[in-house]
Design an enzyme around this catalytic site. Sequence first.
Site, PDB file in Angstrom:
ATOM      1  N   GLY A  26       0.835  -1.210   0.000  1.00  0.00           N
ATOM      2  CA  GLY A  26       0.000   0.000   0.000  1.00  0.00           C
ATOM      3  C   GLY A  26       0.853   1.237   0.000  1.00  0.00           C
ATOM      4  N   ASN A  27       0.255   2.366   0.291  1.00  0.00           N
ATOM      5  CA  ASN A  27       1.042   3.600   0.433  1.00  0.00           C
ATOM      6  C   ASN A  27       0.389   4.493   1.476  1.00  0.00           C
ATOM      7  OD1 ASN A  27      -0.821   5.567  -0.916  1.00  0.00           O
ATOM      8  ND2 ASN A  27      -0.503   4.137  -2.629  1.00  0.00           N
ATOM      9  N   ARG A  28       1.033   5.632   1.757  1.00  0.00           N
ATOM     10  CA  ARG A  28       0.611   6.463   2.885  1.00  0.00           C
ATOM     11  C   ARG A  28      -0.458   7.498   2.528  1.00  0.00           C
ATOM     12  NH1 ARG A  28       4.452   5.265   6.759  1.00  0.00           N
ATOM     13  NH2 ARG A  28       6.517   4.824   5.901  1.00  0.00           N
TER      14      ARG A  28
END
Length: 403
Positions: free
Chosen positions: A210-212
């Site tokens: 995923g990412n932030r």
Amino acid sequence: MLSGKKILLGVTGGIAAYKTTYLVRLLVKAGAEVRVVLSPSARDFVTPLSLSTLSKNPVYWEYYDKESESGEWHNHVEMGLWPDLLVLAPLTANSLAKIAQGQSDNFLMAVYLSVKCPVFFAPAMDLDMYKHPATQNNISVLKSFGHHFIPAENGELASGLSGEGRMAEPETILQHINAYLFEQAPLAGKKILITAGPTYEAIDPVRFIGNRSSGKMGMALAEAAAQKGAQVTLVLGPSALNSTNNAISIIRVESTLEMLAAAEDNFSQADWAIFSAAVADYRPKNPAQQKIKKVIGAEEMRLDLIQNPDILKTLAAEKRTDQVVIGFALETENALANAQKKLHTKNCDWIVLNSPDKNERGFGHDTNEVYLIGKNQEQIALSLKLKKELAHEILDILHQHHN
Ligand code: C5P
């Protein structure tokens, strides 16, 4: 249309004042923030307690609180600056005449003289008073001030007579306000598709890449567009954010493929499509069906990735001439040149160039600073501010160019 709107309701002393409890209820239910000011005689018809309970705000009728020890001053100028709309309902023949004359012998009249917002008035009186040339003249004066007239209705009156003079029903008052707000809303009738948030790409049933991204910018755009009258479809990756605005329909997705499918379903109906999601460029090629176990002795493991489809590029390739497509970009070097290249390769009308993640900018922050780059060589810098404000500015610029 009323979501988040500040409505000041001025109630004067007629029997129809009893209906204002229901009007407050309807306005609050529609999402408005409501405050009530009474003329002194309105208190004979409806209690401040009912109206303060329903509006969840104190109700005023005097310049200062005579009953409290502090004698707190109620500032009519401040009160006049607060609302987005002033609604005078019911407006008696007497208060109508005072307003037409600019008199200010009570707190409500002083508030009226101080407001800077649009004013709606719903007269209520007996039929002969309503018909009287003095009243009709006063109504014309109020209309000439640019105020919005909600006509009295025909029907049974408190006097027992029947005729014109009944205050419009609360539902009708609400319809007038809504119709006005709809007309005023710059994006009324527009359908806007927005992608937002991160994507999660499954490695196995419990792990993902995923990412932030928080989805805050996309949500701010959705809220701002809805406030401006648009109908929004928000395709939102995993995010804790939510909206209670019923002009925003949220489709929650997890992976890029799910986001693409949801965006594809809604793209052809959209007038504008804004792709603000931080989409994963690659996903695990063969996500495991069961949780992957640690292999004792194996110091390394390999994960094969496969490229995800580019949602923006795929859909913008099908763009009709009446559609506007806005992409986002985050570049760490040669930002402007790279963003311009992206604008063309992805067939966008605009690119919102984000600043790289740093102090108060980018992922997770409430504030941001961006450049808007248009396909006709436009370059517009929007300085550091709340994402919510930025969203309004971006939409205003798009509206100026694609009206
Ligand atoms: O190429 P890059 O990822 O920098 O482009 C960013 C823009 O493309 C953003 O608008 C993003 O939402 C969109 N995008 C997409 N699908 C992808 C990758 C990016 O829609 N797979």
